[in-house]
Design an enzyme around this catalytic site. Structure first.
Site, mmCIF file in Angstrom:
data_model
loop_
_atom_site.group_PDB
_atom_site.id
_atom_site.type_symbol
_atom_site.label_atom_id
_atom_site.label_comp_id
_atom_site.label_asym_id
_atom_site.label_seq_id
_atom_site.Cartn_x
_atom_site.Cartn_y
_atom_site.Cartn_z
ATOM 1 N NE ARG B 256 -6.524 -6.675 -3.377
ATOM 2 C CZ ARG B 256 -5.308 -6.344 -2.945
ATOM 3 N NH1 ARG B 256 -4.477 -5.694 -3.725
ATOM 4 N NH2 ARG B 256 -4.922 -6.662 -1.722
ATOM 5 C CG HIS B 260 -2.116 -8.732 -6.132
ATOM 6 N ND1 HIS B 260 -2.581 -7.940 -7.157
ATOM 7 C CD2 HIS B 260 -1.068 -9.432 -6.634
ATOM 8 C CE1 HIS B 260 -1.834 -8.152 -8.234
ATOM 9 N NE2 HIS B 260 -0.919 -9.061 -7.945
ATOM 10 C CE1 TYR B 269 -2.540 -5.473 1.051
ATOM 11 C CE2 TYR B 269 -0.843 -7.155 1.184
ATOM 12 C CZ TYR B 269 -1.964 -6.636 0.568
ATOM 13 O OH TYR B 269 -2.512 -7.272 -0.501
#
Lengths: 324, 380
Positions: B256, B260, B269
């Site tokens: 990815r 998100h 993160y």
């Protein structure tokens, strides 16, 4: 005409709809060779084959989710969830998917599925086999919720449910599965979803109930003085609720008692009380009375009859309401 | 008694087009034609452009929360292995496959613009609306495939989900149902390494996601998820198996590249070095390198394509933006095939309060006031 129990009437409805429409497929735990734990589907796998009466893995969410997929692709799926207490794992699929597909796809995808679920207490069953969760699903937009109280209505309502283009939750009151028999026509017929039934006409008090409680209410009425005229309404459909029949009756009697097995708080009795006070306010002679289960868990079976609103409690409430 | 091996399994990993654009010609035989590779490259490039524009639309307040698909465009290859009658049961990071299967791209924008008409899949297209909660839609694919088998229809259901979805119970029930019912289903796990902030290592202790399918009797395989050849080949073989009653699970190893969603910030993160390394494995880069190495693509073609994509994406955005606002009555009319009377009343009055809605009650009240305020109106 045949003299049938509620179980037999449901079996007949399933048989006839499966005969009439080969896209009707039953699925669930033990529904096949074993005929279901209550024998509702007895003989159907032998008659229609393993592809149309399907024993599934033991997984309620799986049953519900797969039944949704079947319905999306041309099968009129009729999943059985073995007991209402096992709807929990399937709740997400039923409420967040089956109920929502038509709306969220603006009609492009529909779920013509009928979920059969035995419901209610009074048969000395183990934990989580005796609940009455109908209000939860009546509160869920997109689901129709049905609960018959007689063999005749069970057959006609189930045929309506299977033919309905939207998901229907068909609750079967297990306490009266075999409690009595009734003349049921052999021909196919339907009982419309969304129409209550006036079981007995009366002029003094309206009693609104559904499912196995209908029998308790009839018993209660038998114990009341003959000059007290009670009108008994069996809702038959929990959603969409037949407001008109209730309002018309209470406008006539001015008094209303609602009886259900489910707990009191936020139960369907609360909804009916609201409807009555909103629309019959000026006709009311007494506060609407609710005779229901308590806000506790359904106890294990030694005390289940202490929890359930049996006929004497209903009779007491009717008498109090009439005397107010 | 000697102890015997009760079961043993291996999982194949397949890469055909490597990160430098090198092709394993043997494995690539009878897979994608040159024309198909060019088409896929152009399509993936358009999808990347649309994805970037969607991100900008969100940032400028013209689109709600949007999950970028950036880096996962090679999934489009699945649509080339699918036949027109096959079903796509997606999550939300396989837009490239849905468009190629026929979904008008503006519908996905419309969905993220908060408009249910983005889910109103045109008739004749076997695609379900993007599933927003994680993991619950694979069961629908199992049912859809099973229905095809019951009815004798020549259909396969493809369902897409991420690595995180394999932790949901419904994933396991879906695999189990598809397996037991011999349903023609292809489960495609796009393992993009992250479920919002949860890395793959915290999602499962399994060595692969693919192996979870083995437990349910699925045929499983792991492929390079940024490799259009490997995905195509695995998906085509899965279709053949599905039609024989053997469902498959394909794990595609991808990454990815974006956050998100637009409401997320992966810098909180994720190690930037990991992202940088992943960028080098971008499916667009390697596909272009391959095309150039075969003299199937030039700088001029690239330039012309960029212009075409701009125009096409502008057009898609215009279609999503210029649509008239939906009618409020739609929310009522879409509930059931036939609207129940009480719901119709709510629709027609746009009210849920009762006063003023029931003339009979009003008449009674006025009558009572006029004649006898102390008497019960019911007896007036």
């Amino acid at each position: 005409m045949a003299n049938l129990t509620l179980v037999q009437a449901i079996n007949l409805a399933l048989t006839q709809e499966m005969e009439a429409d080969e896209s009707v497929v039953l699925l669930g735990e033990d529904v096949g060779l074993n005929g279901g734990v209550f024998r509702v589907t007895e003989g159907l796998q032998q008659r229609f084959g393993e592809h149309r009466v399907v024993d599934t893995p033991l997984a309620e969410s799986g049953i519900m989710g797969a039944a949704i997929g079947l319905a999306m692709n041309g099968i009129k799926s009729v999943p059985e969830i073995q007991f209402e207490g096992f709807l929990g794992p399937a709740y997400d699929q039923l409420v967040n998917h089956a109920a929502r597909y038509r709306s969220r796809s603006r009609g492009a995808i529909t779920v013509p599925m009928t979920v059969r679920v035995p419901v209610g207490g009074g048969i000395h069953a183990p934990e989580l086999h005796s609940d009455s969760p109908e209000a939860i699903y009546a509160h869920t937009p997109g689901l129709k919720v049905v609960m018959p109280s007689s063999p005749y209505d069970a057959k006609g309502l189930l045929i309506s449910a299977i033919r309905d283009p939207d998901p229907v939750l068909f609750f079967e009151p297990k306490r009266i599965y075999r409690a009595f028999r009734e003349e049921v026509p052999e021909d196919e017929y339907t009982v419309p979803i969304g129409k209550a039934k006036i079981v007995e006409e009366g002029t003094d008090v309206t009693v609104v109930t559904w499912g196995a409680m209908t029998i308790q209410c009839i018993n209660a009425m038998d114990s009341l003085p003959e000059d007290l005229s009670v009108e008994l309404i069996d809702l038959r459909t929990i959603y969409p609720i037949d407001v008109e029949t209730i309002v018309e009756s209470v406008s006539k009697t001015g008094r209303c008692v609602v009886a259900h097995e489910a707990p009191l708080t936020a139960g369907l009795g609360a909804e009916i009380s609201s409807l009555v006070q909103e629309r019959c306010f000026l006709h009311l002679e007494a506060p609407v009375q609710r005779v229901t289960g308590f806000d506790t868990f359904m106890p294990y079976y030694k005390m289940e009859l202490d929890y359930l609103p049996e006929a004497p409690r209903v009779a007491e409430a009717i008498a109090a309401c009439a005397a107010y | 008694m000697p102890i015997k091996v009760a079961y043993q399994a291996t999982i194949e990993y397949m890469q055909i087009l490597d990160e430098q654009g090198g092709l394993d010609a043997k494995l690539a035989r009878d897979t994608l034609t040159d024309d198909q590779v060019v088409m896929l490259y152009e399509h993936m490039s358009m999808c990347r452009r649309l994805d970037e524009i969607a991100f900008k639309l969100q940032r400028s307040g013209r689109l709600g929360t949007y999950p970028q698909n950036m880096g996962q465009e090679a999934i489009a290859s699945v649509a080339l292995a699918a036949r027109p009658q096959d079903w796509m049961v997606p999550c939300y990071r396989e837009n490239a496959a849905l468009y190629l299967h026929g979904l008008p791209p503006e519908m996905i924008l419309l969905h993220w613009m908060g408009d249910e008409r983005g889910n109103q899949i045109p008739e004749g297209l076997n695609i379900t609306p993007m599933s927003i909660p994680i993991g619950s839609h694979m069961l629908h694919a199992a049912g859809i495939g099973w229905a095809a088998r019951i009815r004798g229809d020549d259909q396969v259901a493809f369902t897409f989900f991420g690595d995180g979805a394999t932790s949901e119970g419904d994933f396991h029930e879906a695999c189990n149902f598809a397996g037991v019912m011999h349903a023609p289903v292809v489960f495609i796990c796009q393992n993009n390494q992250w479920a919002i902030s949860t890395p793959r290592s915290k999602q499962t202790r399994s060595e692969t996601f693919a192996q979870k399918g083995i437990a349910y009797g699925l045929k499983v395989r792991q492929v390079d998820g940024n490799d259009i050849f490997a995905i195509f080949r695995a998906a085509r073989e899965a279709v053949a198996d599905a039609l024989k009653g053997q469902p498959t699970m394909i794990e595609t190893l991808t990454y990815r590249l974006g956050d998100h969603t637009t409401a997320d910030d992966a810098r909180r993160y994720r190690d930037p070095a990991e992202l940088e390394a992943a960028r080098k494995r971008d499916p667009l880069i390697r596909t272009r390198k391959y095309l150039e190495s075969k003299d199937l693509w030039s700088a001029d073609q690239e330039e012309a394509m960029i212009e075409r994509n701009k125009a096409q994406v502008d057009d898609i955005v215009a279609r999503a933006t210029n649509i008239e606002k939906p009618k409020t009555t739609d929310i009522f009319d879409a509930m059931f095939a036939t609207i129940p009377p009480e719901l119709a009343r709510q629709r027609d009055t746009m009210q849920t309060n009762s006063l003023g809605q029931f003339p009979q009650q009003e008449t009674l009240r006025r009558g009572a006031t006029a004649h006898s305020p102390t008497q019960s109106p019911a007896h007036a």
